[in-house]
Scaffold this motif. Structure first.
Motif, PDB file in Angstrom:
ATOM      1  N   TRP A  98       0.904  -1.115  -0.172  1.00 19.32           N
ATOM      2  CA  TRP A  98       0.009  -0.007   0.047  1.00 19.32           C
ATOM      3  C   TRP A  98       0.830   1.170  -0.110  1.00 19.32           C
ATOM      4  O   TRP A  98       0.701   2.284  -0.601  1.00 19.32           O
ATOM      5  N   THR A  99       1.908   1.286   0.495  1.00 16.50           N
ATOM      6  CA  THR A  99       2.959   2.318   0.631  1.00 16.50           C
ATOM      7  C   THR A  99       3.373   2.493  -0.638  1.00 16.50           C
ATOM      8  O   THR A  99       3.570   3.741  -1.148  1.00 16.50           O
ATOM      9  N   TYR A 101       2.107   1.791  -3.432  1.00 18.52           N
ATOM     10  CA  TYR A 101       1.135   2.277  -4.230  1.00 18.52           C
ATOM     11  C   TYR A 101       0.821   3.669  -4.290  1.00 18.52           C
ATOM     12  O   TYR A 101       0.686   4.363  -5.252  1.00 18.52           O
ATOM     13  N   GLY A 102       0.828   4.114  -3.002  1.00 16.65           N
ATOM     14  CA  GLY A 102       0.652   5.666  -2.612  1.00 16.65           C
ATOM     15  C   GLY A 102       1.695   6.456  -3.302  1.00 16.65           C
ATOM     16  O   GLY A 102       1.467   7.579  -3.963  1.00 16.65           O
ATOM     17  N   ASN A 105       1.651   6.922  -7.030  1.00 16.64           N
ATOM     18  CA  ASN A 105       0.473   7.732  -7.640  1.00 16.64           C
ATOM     19  C   ASN A 105       0.794   9.089  -7.447  1.00 16.64           C
ATOM     20  O   ASN A 105       0.552  10.045  -8.079  1.00 16.64           O
TER      21      ASN A 105
END
Length: 317
Positions: A98-99, A101-102, A105
């Motif tokens: 998730w990190t 991914y952020g 983006n």
């Protein structure tokens, strides 16, 4: 586990989850367009090398983020379909994914904003945001639906090709340059169309490859609905349509450019025929996997043809 080994496993998982070979292909294709079509043919353009790099960075971080979010929501299916390729749980935690991914983006949005401003299309800074939203929807829902996910991911695959024309070439158009820019814009758009269609076929093949795991997760892909026996004929029909276009162009090209025609025959049309044979005789997951690899090579050799075509064109003058 010692720190060095842990770091190595994390980095291995990182490069696995972002699919670095696919990102390298995206960057290669965009730079091939820049150097072998735009600069080699002296086509007017607006982005300097720094801003063009930022455009490439935006493209690859968007794609990488798409791969990451897809893996996050695909852990269960991947444990059946391709356990050897899983990064989450094999060096990378869910929170770590998730990190990543952020961060990806954020980089995509910032670089996209800067490129849009440099191209004079400030209002298009939202394109990366729209792409991020669509890739998220694909990961959580659309990939489970008949053809919707296949079409979306194929459009997003073709997008990096088209974006070169949109942000670098089109803004340079005026009354004096339109005659040169218009055909180049069409050529790049044609390559984007080729990227879309070949990737669409590959997505259908991958669905046939992943039938077992996708079925367990409740997916309703075309391969699940019609079954592996019949999806072979659907894929074959799509390949025949592709061969009709590339074959016709091959014959047309032979009249004026034998070298380019030979390249197209050897590295695009014959591989398409081999893929048709592979698909028609496919019975197992491994068989469809081989067809998928062939399809990826066709997509790459088709895009790389721009190098051959440009060099052949320049040799005539």
């Amino acid at each position: 586990m010692d720190v060095g080994r842990r770091f190595f496993m994390v980095m291995l998982a990182f490069f696995k989850i972002i699919r670095w070979p696919n990102l390298a292909i995206i960057a290669l294709v965009q730079y091939l367009i820049r150097f072998f079509i735009i600069e080699s043919l002296n086509v007017p353009h607006v982005l300097n090398h720094t801003y063009f790099f930022l455009g490439v960075l935006c493209s690859i971080t968007l794609a990488a983020a798409g791969y990451v979010i897809n893996d996050i929501y695909d852990v269960e299916a991947d444990s059946t379909n391709k356990p050897e390729r899983m990064a989450i749980g094999n060096g990378l935690t869910l929170n770590g994914a998730w990190t990543i991914y952020g961060v990806l983006n954020v980089i995509a949005i910032i670089s996209g904003y800067l490129v849009a401003g440099a191209a004079g299309f400030q209002s298009l800074w939202m394109l990366p945001v729209v792409a991020i939203a669509l890739l998220y929807l694909y990961a959580i829902d659309l990939k489970k639906r008949v053809l919707l996910g296949n079409i979306l991911v194929s459009l997003l695959t073709a997008l990096p090709v088209f974006l070169v024309a949109l942000f670098d070439v089109l803004p340079a158009a005026n009354t004096e340059t339109a005659e040169l820019i218009q055909p180049i814009f069409y050529v790049i758009s044609a390559y984007a169309g080729f990227a879309f269609y070949t990737n669409f076929i590959r997505e259908i093949i991958k669905d046939a490859e992943d039938v077992e795991g996708d079925d367990q997760e409740g997916y309703r892909t075309l391969a699940i609905i019609v079954g592996r026996n019949y999806i072979r004929y659907v894929i074959t029909l799509l390949l025949i349509v592709l061969l009709c276009f590339t074959g016709t162009f091959n014959v047309y090209l032979f009249q004026s450019d034998v070298v380019s025609s030979a390249y197209l025959l050897l590295f695009v049309n014959i591989p398409i025929l081999l893929t048709i044979f592979r698909v028609l005789t496919a019975k197992t997951k491994v068989d469809f996997k081989k067809a998928s690899i062939l399809m990826k090579l066709i997509m790459l050799t088709g895009i790389v043809s721009m190098v051959v075509f440009t060099l052949a064109l320049k040799a005539q003058f």
